[in-house]
Design a protein around this motif. Sequence first.
Motif, PDB file in Angstrom:
ATOM      1  N   ILE A 147      -4.769  -4.379  -8.685  1.00 12.59           N
ATOM      2  CA  ILE A 147      -3.613  -3.667  -8.142  1.00 12.59           C
ATOM      3  C   ILE A 147      -4.070  -2.546  -7.215  1.00 12.59           C
ATOM      4  O   ILE A 147      -3.603  -2.435  -6.080  1.00 12.59           O
ATOM      5  CB  ILE A 147      -2.718  -3.135  -9.281  1.00 12.59           C
ATOM      6  N   LEU A 148      -5.010  -1.759  -7.660  1.00  9.11           N
ATOM      7  CA  LEU A 148      -5.527  -0.658  -6.835  1.00  9.11           C
ATOM      8  C   LEU A 148      -6.414  -1.180  -5.706  1.00  9.11           C
ATOM      9  O   LEU A 148      -6.264  -0.772  -4.547  1.00  9.11           O
ATOM     10  CB  LEU A 148      -6.315   0.328  -7.699  1.00  9.11           C
ATOM     11  N   LEU A 149      -7.310  -2.090  -6.020  1.00 11.10           N
ATOM     12  CA  LEU A 149      -8.245  -2.598  -5.017  1.00 11.10           C
ATOM     13  C   LEU A 149      -7.519  -3.357  -3.907  1.00 11.10           C
ATOM     14  O   LEU A 149      -7.894  -3.253  -2.735  1.00 11.10           O
ATOM     15  CB  LEU A 149      -9.289  -3.500  -5.676  1.00 11.10           C
ATOM     16  N   TYR A 150      -6.451  -4.080  -4.256  1.00 12.25           N
ATOM     17  CA  TYR A 150      -5.703  -4.813  -3.239  1.00 12.25           C
ATOM     18  C   TYR A 150      -5.107  -3.853  -2.211  1.00 12.25           C
ATOM     19  O   TYR A 150      -5.150  -4.124  -1.011  1.00 12.25           O
ATOM     20  CB  TYR A 150      -4.606  -5.660  -3.884  1.00 12.25           C
ATOM     21  N   TYR A 151      -4.531  -2.753  -2.666  1.00  8.53           N
ATOM     22  CA  TYR A 151      -3.953  -1.795  -1.720  1.00  8.53           C
ATOM     23  C   TYR A 151      -5.015  -1.192  -0.810  1.00  8.53           C
ATOM     24  O   TYR A 151      -4.774  -0.988   0.376  1.00  8.53           O
ATOM     25  CB  TYR A 151      -3.189  -0.689  -2.456  1.00  8.53           C
ATOM     26  N   LYS A 155      -4.978  -1.766   3.270  1.00 11.45           N
ATOM     27  CA  LYS A 155      -5.013  -0.657   4.236  1.00 11.45           C
ATOM     28  C   LYS A 155      -6.194  -0.791   5.190  1.00 11.45           C
ATOM     29  O   LYS A 155      -6.070  -0.534   6.386  1.00 11.45           O
ATOM     30  CB  LYS A 155      -5.052   0.695   3.514  1.00 11.45           C
ATOM     31  N   VAL A 156      -7.342  -1.191   4.677  1.00 10.82           N
ATOM     32  CA  VAL A 156      -8.509  -1.392   5.537  1.00 10.82           C
ATOM     33  C   VAL A 156      -8.234  -2.513   6.529  1.00 10.82           C
ATOM     34  O   VAL A 156      -8.531  -2.389   7.729  1.00 10.82           O
ATOM     35  CB  VAL A 156      -9.773  -1.690   4.694  1.00 10.82           C
ATOM     36  N   ASN A 157      -7.648  -3.613   6.059  1.00 13.71           N
ATOM     37  CA  ASN A 157      -7.328  -4.731   6.938  1.00 13.71           C
ATOM     38  C   ASN A 157      -6.320  -4.322   8.013  1.00 13.71           C
ATOM     39  O   ASN A 157      -6.470  -4.682   9.178  1.00 13.71           O
ATOM     40  CB  ASN A 157      -6.785  -5.911   6.130  1.00 13.71           C
TER      41      ASN A 157
END
Length: 172
Positions: A147-151, A155-157
């Motif tokens: 959940i945290l890593l996906y966000y 954002k980086v993408n």
Amino acid sequence: MRRRIAIAIIIIVCFLLQCTVFKSLSIGNVSPNLLLVVTAAFGFMRGNKEGLWVGFFCGLLMDLMFSDVLGFYALVFMFVGFVNGFFRKSFYPDEIRLPLILIAVSDFACNVVVYIGLFVFRGKLDMGYYIIHTMIPELIYTMLVAILLYYILLKVNQKLEETEKRSETKFV
């Protein structure tokens, strides 16, 4: 070029976090699979080809660190990234359900393949024990971290895509 460097940094940071911080935070000898999250996320955010390459490098790092067989995890992660790339048309940045479902299915499928490839062929046939003590706890732990890593990956993408669009307009 900027995207490749950013992805390489993401893969290395997630690999180091997976091997150090989350190994020490393991619950019942189970830690989340951050590299699988990265592979699945870039697969459905960027498509089959990028998912395949990210999966290859993530899997290669897993092979070098954890596996006796070179190329096993690379092949599995390449497949995960490639299959997740088919969902690129269904990808919407605001929607979190589809990415989490895909990450969960990818983690479960990866664990099944690992069980078949690394345990069944050695005569260890207690799949019920493996499901209860390894697969389900890893799936839950991976989903909580995802959940945290996906966000962060989203954002980086988005930042990389914005930079790429600005660079394209300068040369047109």
